[in-house]
Write an enzyme that holds these catalytic residues in place. Sequence first.
Site, PDB file in Angstrom:
ATOM      1  N   HIS A  93      -4.560   0.538   6.597  1.00 30.67           N
ATOM      2  CA  HIS A  93      -4.274  -0.636   7.427  1.00 30.67           C
ATOM      3  C   HIS A  93      -3.476  -0.261   8.668  1.00 30.67           C
ATOM      4  O   HIS A  93      -2.746  -1.079   9.219  1.00 30.67           O
ATOM      5  CB  HIS A  93      -3.539  -1.699   6.607  1.00 30.67           C
ATOM      6  CG  HIS A  93      -4.382  -2.246   5.489  1.00 30.67           C
ATOM      7  ND1 HIS A  93      -3.872  -2.990   4.459  1.00 30.67           N
ATOM      8  CD2 HIS A  93      -5.716  -2.151   5.246  1.00 30.67           C
ATOM      9  CE1 HIS A  93      -4.855  -3.326   3.629  1.00 30.67           C
ATOM     10  NE2 HIS A  93      -5.977  -2.816   4.085  1.00 30.67           N
ATOM     11  N   ASP A 151       4.485   1.052   6.958  1.00 28.83           N
ATOM     12  CA  ASP A 151       5.907   1.303   7.201  1.00 28.83           C
ATOM     13  C   ASP A 151       6.245   2.756   7.534  1.00 28.83           C
ATOM     14  O   ASP A 151       7.415   3.072   7.754  1.00 28.83           O
ATOM     15  CB  ASP A 151       6.732   0.833   5.989  1.00 28.83           C
ATOM     16  CG  ASP A 151       6.271   1.481   4.677  1.00 28.83           C
ATOM     17  OD1 ASP A 151       5.695   2.581   4.714  1.00 28.83           O
ATOM     18  OD2 ASP A 151       6.490   0.876   3.612  1.00 28.83           O
ATOM     19  N   PRO A 204      10.306  -5.915   2.039  1.00 27.91           N
ATOM     20  CA  PRO A 204       9.651  -6.855   1.121  1.00 27.91           C
ATOM     21  C   PRO A 204       8.127  -6.682   1.099  1.00 27.91           C
ATOM     22  O   PRO A 204       7.541  -6.249   2.089  1.00 27.91           O
ATOM     23  CB  PRO A 204      10.022  -8.231   1.693  1.00 27.91           C
ATOM     24  CG  PRO A 204      10.457  -7.998   3.098  1.00 27.91           C
ATOM     25  CD  PRO A 204      10.920  -6.583   3.195  1.00 27.91           C
ATOM     26  N   ASP A 205       7.511  -6.997  -0.038  1.00 33.03           N
ATOM     27  CA  ASP A 205       6.044  -6.985  -0.093  1.00 33.03           C
ATOM     28  C   ASP A 205       5.522  -8.342   0.379  1.00 33.03           C
ATOM     29  O   ASP A 205       6.289  -9.161   0.919  1.00 33.03           O
ATOM     30  CB  ASP A 205       5.546  -6.595  -1.495  1.00 33.03           C
ATOM     31  CG  ASP A 205       5.902  -7.625  -2.566  1.00 33.03           C
ATOM     32  OD1 ASP A 205       6.460  -8.682  -2.210  1.00 33.03           O
ATOM     33  OD2 ASP A 205       5.625  -7.380  -3.744  1.00 33.03           O
ATOM     34  N   PHE A 206       4.231  -8.602   0.216  1.00 27.44           N
ATOM     35  CA  PHE A 206       3.669  -9.885   0.624  1.00 27.44           C
ATOM     36  C   PHE A 206       3.846 -10.952  -0.451  1.00 27.44           C
ATOM     37  O   PHE A 206       4.311 -12.040  -0.196  1.00 27.44           O
ATOM     38  CB  PHE A 206       2.159  -9.741   0.845  1.00 27.44           C
ATOM     39  CG  PHE A 206       1.759  -9.364   2.243  1.00 27.44           C
ATOM     40  CD1 PHE A 206       2.697  -9.235   3.246  1.00 27.44           C
ATOM     41  CD2 PHE A 206       0.416  -9.149   2.541  1.00 27.44           C
ATOM     42  CE1 PHE A 206       2.315  -8.880   4.523  1.00 27.44           C
ATOM     43  CE2 PHE A 206       0.025  -8.799   3.825  1.00 27.44           C
ATOM     44  CZ  PHE A 206       0.972  -8.666   4.812  1.00 27.44           C
ATOM     45  N   ARG A 207       3.422 -10.603  -1.679  1.00 23.15           N
ATOM     46  CA  ARG A 207       3.132 -11.663  -2.636  1.00 23.15           C
ATOM     47  C   ARG A 207       4.108 -11.819  -3.783  1.00 23.15           C
ATOM     48  O   ARG A 207       3.906 -12.693  -4.625  1.00 23.15           O
ATOM     49  CB  ARG A 207       1.707 -11.468  -3.189  1.00 23.15           C
ATOM     50  CG  ARG A 207       0.656 -11.655  -2.112  1.00 23.15           C
ATOM     51  CD  ARG A 207      -0.751 -11.378  -2.581  1.00 23.15           C
ATOM     52  NE  ARG A 207      -1.684 -11.511  -1.480  1.00 23.15           N
ATOM     53  CZ  ARG A 207      -1.917 -10.562  -0.576  1.00 23.15           C
ATOM     54  NH1 ARG A 207      -1.315  -9.386  -0.674  1.00 23.15           N
ATOM     55  NH2 ARG A 207      -2.765 -10.761   0.420  1.00 23.15           N
ATOM     56  N   ASN A 262       0.140   0.561   3.291  1.00 21.22           N
ATOM     57  CA  ASN A 262       1.421   0.316   3.941  1.00 21.22           C
ATOM     58  C   ASN A 262       1.422   0.773   5.390  1.00 21.22           C
ATOM     59  O   ASN A 262       0.754   1.748   5.753  1.00 21.22           O
ATOM     60  CB  ASN A 262       2.542   0.988   3.159  1.00 21.22           C
ATOM     61  CG  ASN A 262       2.704   0.363   1.788  1.00 21.22           C
ATOM     62  OD1 ASN A 262       2.190  -0.727   1.550  1.00 21.22           O
ATOM     63  ND2 ASN A 262       3.382   1.041   0.892  1.00 21.22           N
TER      64      ASN A 262
HETATM   65  P1  CNA Z   1       1.229  -7.362  -2.184  1.00 20.89           P
HETATM   66  O1  CNA Z   1       0.027  -8.196  -2.175  1.00 20.89           O
HETATM   67  O2  CNA Z   1       2.499  -7.968  -1.747  1.00 20.89           O
HETATM   68  O3  CNA Z   1       1.400  -6.825  -3.686  1.00 20.89           O
HETATM   69  C1  CNA Z   1       2.471  -6.028  -4.083  1.00 20.89           C
HETATM   70  C2  CNA Z   1       2.282  -5.704  -5.551  1.00 20.89           C
HETATM   71  O4  CNA Z   1       3.262  -4.771  -5.917  1.00 20.89           O
HETATM   72  C3  CNA Z   1       2.424  -6.905  -6.469  1.00 20.89           C
HETATM   73  O5  CNA Z   1       1.470  -6.830  -7.493  1.00 20.89           O
HETATM   74  C4  CNA Z   1       3.856  -6.760  -7.016  1.00 20.89           C
HETATM   75  O6  CNA Z   1       4.006  -7.284  -8.312  1.00 20.89           O
HETATM   76  C5  CNA Z   1       3.984  -5.264  -7.042  1.00 20.89           C
HETATM   77  N1  CNA Z   1       5.354  -4.772  -6.877  1.00 20.89           N
HETATM   78  C6  CNA Z   1       6.281  -5.179  -5.964  1.00 20.89           C
HETATM   79  N2  CNA Z   1       7.394  -4.428  -6.064  1.00 20.89           N
HETATM   80  C7  CNA Z   1       7.147  -3.541  -7.072  1.00 20.89           C
HETATM   81  C8  CNA Z   1       7.902  -2.504  -7.653  1.00 20.89           C
HETATM   82  N3  CNA Z   1       9.136  -2.176  -7.229  1.00 20.89           N
HETATM   83  N4  CNA Z   1       7.349  -1.804  -8.668  1.00 20.89           N
HETATM   84  C9  CNA Z   1       6.108  -2.096  -9.114  1.00 20.89           C
HETATM   85  N5  CNA Z   1       5.337  -3.062  -8.603  1.00 20.89           N
HETATM   86  C10 CNA Z   1       5.856  -3.775  -7.589  1.00 20.89           C
HETATM   87  O7  CNA Z   1       1.031  -6.028  -1.350  1.00 20.89           O
HETATM   88  P2  CNA Z   1      -0.305  -5.162  -1.185  1.00 20.89           P
HETATM   89  O8  CNA Z   1       0.129  -3.877  -0.619  1.00 20.89           O
HETATM   90  O9  CNA Z   1      -1.150  -5.161  -2.388  1.00 20.89           O
HETATM   91  O10 CNA Z   1      -1.061  -6.008  -0.067  1.00 20.89           O
HETATM   92  C11 CNA Z   1      -1.650  -5.421   0.944  1.00 20.89           C
HETATM   93  C12 CNA Z   1      -0.980  -5.726   2.292  1.00 20.89           C
HETATM   94  C13 CNA Z   1       0.508  -5.817   2.258  1.00 20.89           C
HETATM   95  C14 CNA Z   1      -1.238  -4.556   3.160  1.00 20.89           C
HETATM   96  O11 CNA Z   1      -2.138  -4.911   4.130  1.00 20.89           O
HETATM   97  C15 CNA Z   1       0.081  -4.142   3.809  1.00 20.89           C
HETATM   98  O12 CNA Z   1      -0.067  -3.855   5.162  1.00 20.89           O
HETATM   99  C16 CNA Z   1       0.958  -5.305   3.608  1.00 20.89           C
HETATM  100  N6  CNA Z   1       2.388  -5.019   3.561  1.00 20.89           N
HETATM  101  C17 CNA Z   1       2.879  -3.773   3.760  1.00 20.89           C
HETATM  102  C18 CNA Z   1       4.228  -3.543   3.706  1.00 20.89           C
HETATM  103  C19 CNA Z   1       4.741  -2.152   3.929  1.00 20.89           C
HETATM  104  O13 CNA Z   1       4.172  -1.407   4.723  1.00 20.89           O
HETATM  105  N7  CNA Z   1       5.788  -1.753   3.230  1.00 20.89           N
HETATM  106  C20 CNA Z   1       5.117  -4.587   3.434  1.00 20.89           C
HETATM  107  C21 CNA Z   1       4.583  -5.877   3.265  1.00 20.89           C
HETATM  108  C22 CNA Z   1       3.218  -6.077   3.323  1.00 20.89           C
END
Ligand code: CNA
Length: 361
Positions: free
Chosen positions: A188, A171, A95-98, A169
Amino acid sequence: MSERDDTEKEEKPNEETPNISSEQEEVEDCDMEKIRKYLAQKLRLLDSSDCDEQSHQKVLRELSVDGIVNYIKENENCKIITMAGAGISTSAGIPDFRSPSSGLYHNLAKYNLPHPQAIFELDYFMENPEPFFMLAKELLPEGFKPTPSHYFIRLLWRKGLLLRHYTQNIDTLERMAGLPPDILVEAHGTFHTGRCLKCRAPYTLPWMKEKIIEGVIPKCEECNEGVVKPDVVLFGEMLPERFHYLTDRDFAQADLLIIMGSSLVVQPFASLVDRVRPNCPRLLINKEKVGMQDRLSRFLGLRQGLIFDTRSSHGGRDVAWLGDCDTGCQLLADKLGWGDELKDLVKKEHERLDAENTKKN
Ligand code: CNA
């Protein structure tokens, strides 16, 4: 050096003016741009984006994915920087954050945090590392496979077009997708390695993973005191030196910036979009438009952000493709004539990783 900082509240331009239609907004932006230029000239406050009209010459024949594709095809040695966020890994199951409802910030109630972000704050981690490790158990790259977006980035590298990939990321999926460490900037940090917070003894991912999966907080076996923290950059920690060193070098020479799957709210990562040259095209592949600077900051010439307004004198180089990252990357690959190669790469690599996982279990 800058600390990792989450400035989400300051950067939601659309929420500040809910009653103004986007067309009205564009007209006002245009007027504001003229006033800003006039004042900048009068007060001699020209910023780098004002000083060289030449640098604003149109480089894209059309503001669309096709415009970007033609630009890449016409620039044989196109140096591309990719910037990524959690959105490129959501289709892998992380999952993402937001994102509303599926994002981590909406699913943290079970951790009893003072506020959602606390789980990624250094001060809170020092006080109570348990929630971080509980979450890590959910997030650890166990059986997750890189997505087509990751392999598209690898394809850019294979074609000799990738100057650098900057990721937020943690991950490790970029490494798993085969991007070499020198082309990768993990802004990060990463779960790939860890360190004792007391004696700094280094630890590997398999060692940490074993403890985290058992539900045990990893404790240092050297000093028997410190907690072993994965090398992810928590809010309040410095970004790796490599980030600062390479951003200074890379962004000034990039010919194209592709931003994927990020809300562009975490600083200083988010403002990297402003570090490319004023005529460097920027393509956003994301579910929603992000990274536009609020109008006051733009008016004051503080930061430009992405400008999807074609009528602005600073526009004419930013393209937003809205939708799923994997679909956007496949579309780009198709249009570049690499569609089958990308599909093949994903298939072969996923088969290889599946076979590896079966052997392990
Ligand atoms: P965020 O703030 O959660 O934003 C994610 C963005 O991606 C949003 O604008 C969503 O609409 C968009 N989105 C989500 N899924 C999709 C998709 N399948 N296709 C297109 N767009 C999509 O995450 P950010 O990365 O901007 O925030 C930064 C943080 C999140 C970093 O410091 C990371 O360490 C942290 N993070 C990382 C992971 C990981 O490593 N996979 C997971 C969760 C959070």
